[in-house]
Design an enzyme around this catalytic site. Sequence first.
Site, PDB file in Angstrom:
ATOM      1  N   ASP A  54       0.838  -1.196   0.000  1.00  0.00           N
ATOM      2  CA  ASP A  54       0.000   0.000   0.000  1.00  0.00           C
ATOM      3  C   ASP A  54       0.880   1.256   0.000  1.00  0.00           C
ATOM      4  OD1 ASP A  54      -1.063  -1.286   3.180  1.00  0.00           O
ATOM      5  OD2 ASP A  54       0.845  -0.335   2.712  1.00  0.00           O
ATOM      6  N   ASP A  56       0.988   4.885   1.491  1.00  0.00           N
ATOM      7  CA  ASP A  56       0.394   5.790   2.470  1.00  0.00           C
ATOM      8  C   ASP A  56       0.984   7.189   2.287  1.00  0.00           C
ATOM      9  OD1 ASP A  56      -0.949   3.623   3.474  1.00  0.00           O
ATOM     10  OD2 ASP A  56       0.544   3.203   5.014  1.00  0.00           O
ATOM     11  N   ASP A 125       7.553   3.326  14.193  1.00  0.00           N
ATOM     12  CA  ASP A 125       8.160   2.229  14.958  1.00  0.00           C
ATOM     13  C   ASP A 125       9.647   1.991  14.676  1.00  0.00           C
ATOM     14  OD1 ASP A 125       7.457   1.252  12.468  1.00  0.00           O
ATOM     15  OD2 ASP A 125       6.277  -0.443  13.209  1.00  0.00           O
TER      16      ASP A 125
HETATM   17  P1  ATP Z   1       3.169  -3.830   5.711  1.00  0.00           P
HETATM   18  O1  ATP Z   1       4.043  -3.928   4.503  1.00  0.00           O
HETATM   19  O2  ATP Z   1       2.957  -5.140   6.407  1.00  0.00           O
HETATM   20  O3  ATP Z   1       1.887  -3.069   5.470  1.00  0.00           O
HETATM   21  P2  ATP Z   1       3.894  -1.458   7.118  1.00  0.00           P
HETATM   22  O4  ATP Z   1       5.162  -1.015   7.775  1.00  0.00           O
HETATM   23  O5  ATP Z   1       3.472  -0.665   5.918  1.00  0.00           O
HETATM   24  O6  ATP Z   1       4.037  -2.991   6.765  1.00  0.00           O
HETATM   25  P3  ATP Z   1       1.370  -0.702   8.256  1.00  0.00           P
HETATM   26  O7  ATP Z   1       0.573  -1.400   9.297  1.00  0.00           O
HETATM   27  O8  ATP Z   1       0.806  -0.554   6.881  1.00  0.00           O
HETATM   28  O9  ATP Z   1       2.762  -1.475   8.203  1.00  0.00           O
HETATM   29  O10 ATP Z   1       1.764   0.725   8.841  1.00  0.00           O
HETATM   30  C1  ATP Z   1       2.197   1.819   8.045  1.00  0.00           C
HETATM   31  C2  ATP Z   1       3.252   2.641   8.784  1.00  0.00           C
HETATM   32  O11 ATP Z   1       2.719   3.142  10.011  1.00  0.00           O
HETATM   33  C3  ATP Z   1       4.498   1.857   9.189  1.00  0.00           C
HETATM   34  O12 ATP Z   1       5.419   1.752   8.144  1.00  0.00           O
HETATM   35  C4  ATP Z   1       5.012   2.668  10.358  1.00  0.00           C
HETATM   36  O13 ATP Z   1       5.698   3.826   9.903  1.00  0.00           O
HETATM   37  C5  ATP Z   1       3.730   3.125  11.026  1.00  0.00           C
HETATM   38  N1  ATP Z   1       3.297   2.194  12.100  1.00  0.00           N
HETATM   39  C6  ATP Z   1       2.500   1.106  11.965  1.00  0.00           C
HETATM   40  N2  ATP Z   1       2.290   0.507  13.153  1.00  0.00           N
HETATM   41  C7  ATP Z   1       2.957   1.241  14.067  1.00  0.00           C
HETATM   42  C8  ATP Z   1       3.134   1.153  15.488  1.00  0.00           C
HETATM   43  N3  ATP Z   1       2.574   0.164  16.181  1.00  0.00           N
HETATM   44  N4  ATP Z   1       3.894   2.112  16.095  1.00  0.00           N
HETATM   45  C9  ATP Z   1       4.460   3.119  15.379  1.00  0.00           C
HETATM   46  N5  ATP Z   1       4.340   3.247  14.056  1.00  0.00           N
HETATM   47  C10 ATP Z   1       3.600   2.341  13.389  1.00  0.00           C
HETATM   48 MG    MG Z   2       1.624  -0.936   4.909  1.00  0.00          MG
END
Ligand code: ATP
Ligand code: MG
Length: 415
Positions: A54, A56, A125
């Site tokens: 995705d 964002d 994170d």
């Molecule tokens: P994926 O590829 O599995 O979607 P992702 O890192 O993009 O991994 P998301 O859940 O889509 O995970 O979250 C988007 C962004 O939001 C992350 O890249 C991170 O910057 C932030 N984020 C997500 N969860 C947390 C958390 N628990 N604490 C702090 N930041 C977070």
């Molecule tokens: Mg993501």
Amino acid sequence: MQPKIYHVDEHKIAPDKIDSHAFYVIQKLRQAGHTAYLVGGGVRDLLLGTRPKDFDVSTSARPEEIKALFRNAILIGRRFRLAHIRFGQKVIEVSTFRSGATEEAGLIVRDNEWGSEEQDVLRRDFTINGLFYDPESQKVIDYVDGYPDIEKKILRTIGKPDVRFIQDPVRMIRLIKFCARFNFEIHHPTFEALLNCKGEILKSSQARIFEELLRMLESGSSKAFFHLLNEYGLLKALSQPLAAFLDKPNNQALQLLGSIDDEVRKNTSFDRSLLLAALIFPLFQENVTERNKREDRPLHLGQIAEMAHRTIDQIFHPFFSIPRRMRGIMGFIMTSQFRLIPLDGKLRRPKPPRDAFFPYALHLLKLRAGINPELLSHYTVWTEASFASHEPIEAPHPRRRRRRRRRRKSDEKPV
Ligand code: ATP
Ligand code: MG
């Protein structure tokens, strides 16, 4: 603080890899005078050369301003409002810069204060998830030293790791997810904090952890994930019986997950109940076989079904609460394995049931046969029988997950 800037000759992100709708959203926000970047997992994946799941967007615009700019935007989230901008099936998530990184150790309950772009990455994170990308100037903007960590394949929290894990223990599960998915090394202080804080995991919301576990079962890296989750002691906190089972040498649970990963990588999609059933079936099978040995007469399917439900409860309670429908389908899939291959091992004339979930049971048998070749003849006989007896039973489509929208006060009718 001045961020480090990486230009296209260095990061080499090809412009055609950027989602055109995300690009459009960023451009439109900028034309209206706001700051806007791609952020998070999408930027990380572009730098790693993999296709982002995705895209964002993070912006200085407030939710109401986003809503006013895009007709196709809806605002979601009660505590933390963000915009979903819909283009057909695709959703671009747009969130306003927030602050929220504190050095206070304690579960975060408030994280909805607006902030600057720098504060917005500092609350994230891991350093690899804390990069902005400006698709117009093609610059990567790095406040957290995430770029070199991606190059060196290192997972490191932004801020003090123990504080960050205590604030939101789900981050520990996310750490293991990235470790399993990318095979990155965990920076030593982050790893130490993981070991020290693992007990905190029980303080976080079971729904969020359950969702992360399910996503990992669907990810194509589930074997590595569950292995690490157990090795680092988190699984024991979440489910003692499953952790004890995964500790046993040559247990088949991880092997089954490996077969699922292979299929997922070839684009097979699995129903979530089937995935959970596969995860716990080897443990259940061991319980059934042992009890069967102790009984005078072979267990009948009614007794096995009752054991299946009890096993599901023992494994997932007290922390998780499995939705009733899911528990029912899992119980059916697990019990059906003993209809497909009776406890006495004899192949009888197979009569496939007309149950909508029977194809899931057959799929689990196929996965089992992949690691136990002696089961292959059973699988073939049952597959042929289910084609011959009636028109083949189509498995229901894995359920599409719908985000539940909270009813807004204004939607409610006056009484
Ligand atoms: P994926 O590829 O599995 O979607 P992702 O890192 O993009 O991994 P998301 O859940 O889509 O995970 O979250 C988007 C962004 O939001 C992350 O890249 C991170 O910057 C932030 N984020 C997500 N969860 C947390 C958390 N628990 N604490 C702090 N930041 C977070
Ligand atoms: Mg993501």
